[in-house]
Design a protein around this motif. Structure first.
Motif, PDB file in Angstrom:
ATOM      1  N   HIS A 205      42.541  40.007  45.949  1.00  0.00           N
ATOM      2  CA  HIS A 205      43.155  39.081  44.999  1.00  0.00           C
ATOM      3  C   HIS A 205      42.067  38.554  44.070  1.00  0.00           C
ATOM      4  O   HIS A 205      41.041  38.062  44.534  1.00  0.00           O
ATOM      5  CB  HIS A 205      43.792  37.925  45.770  1.00  0.00           C
ATOM      6  N   VAL A 206      42.293  38.699  42.790  1.00  0.00           N
ATOM      7  CA  VAL A 206      41.327  38.215  41.807  1.00  0.00           C
ATOM      8  C   VAL A 206      42.037  37.223  40.891  1.00  0.00           C
ATOM      9  O   VAL A 206      43.107  37.510  40.377  1.00  0.00           O
ATOM     10  CB  VAL A 206      40.758  39.385  40.961  1.00  0.00           C
ATOM     11  N   HIS A 207      41.459  36.045  40.722  1.00  0.00           N
ATOM     12  CA  HIS A 207      42.027  35.065  39.794  1.00  0.00           C
ATOM     13  C   HIS A 207      41.528  35.429  38.404  1.00  0.00           C
ATOM     14  O   HIS A 207      40.392  35.143  38.051  1.00  0.00           O
ATOM     15  CB  HIS A 207      41.587  33.655  40.168  1.00  0.00           C
TER      16      HIS A 207
ATOM     17  N   CYS B  34      46.964  36.202  38.080  1.00  0.00           N
ATOM     18  CA  CYS B  34      46.314  36.764  39.255  1.00  0.00           C
ATOM     19  C   CYS B  34      46.445  38.279  39.207  1.00  0.00           C
ATOM     20  O   CYS B  34      47.472  38.807  38.790  1.00  0.00           O
ATOM     21  CB  CYS B  34      46.999  36.293  40.537  1.00  0.00           C
TER      22      CYS B  34
HETATM   23 NI    NI Z   1      44.942  33.978  41.859  1.00  0.00          NI
END
Ligand code: NI
Length: 156
Positions: free
Chosen positions: A95-97, A103
């Protein structure tokens, strides 16, 4: 030129957002393709190959990429619930913000192609998911030599 196997071409008109057409033209230029038609035909073929590979009962591995707005009510919880329902297919998630709103989630999946495809479709159809893609990065077919893959037990 003069290729007798040349397929019969059929014209149809396509409407899409102007900015997407701009990006398509840029892609045509970058890839050195003859025109938009060639680019679109290539994309449709690639998509169909992807789908075909993801059909049936053969074992596949791949990634599901999702982009969504985490501010959308219940969206994240919904995606997590779907993933828990299919944890046997999901090997790993990242998961990458991306920025304040968005996201990026990448799921590495492995299993029979039909359930993997169904999982991808379900996740991508979730309201609020703005981009979704299943990429099949490996298939194991009984026709293939086992030596083409890691020997059994190579990884514990
Ligand atoms: Ni995120």
């Amino acid at each position: 030129m003069g290729n007798t196997d040349e397929p019969l071409l059929r014209r149809f008109s396509v409407s899409m957002p102007a900015d997407l057409v701009g990006q398509l033209d840029a892609l045509v230029g970058r890839k050195g393709l003859a025109n938009r038609s060639h680019a679109l035909a290539e994309m449709v073929r690639a998509y169909l190959v992807d789908r075909e590979a993801a059909r049936g009962t053969q074992e596949i591995a791949g990634t599901i990429t999702l982009v969504y707005d985490h501010h959308k009510r219940d969206l994240q919880a919904g995606l997590t619930e779907i993933q828990h329902d299919h944890q046997e297919l999901i090997i790993a998630t990242m998961h990458v913000h991306l920025d304040h709103h968005r996201c990026l989630e990448i799921l590495t999946v492995r299993g029979k192609s039909r359930p993997v495809r169904d999982l991808a479709d379900r996740l991508m159809a979730t309201r609020g998911v703005t981009h979704g893609r299943l990429t099949v990065i490996a298939t194991t077919s009984p026709k293939r030599s086992p030596r083409a893959n890691h020997p059994r037990g190579a990884h514990s």
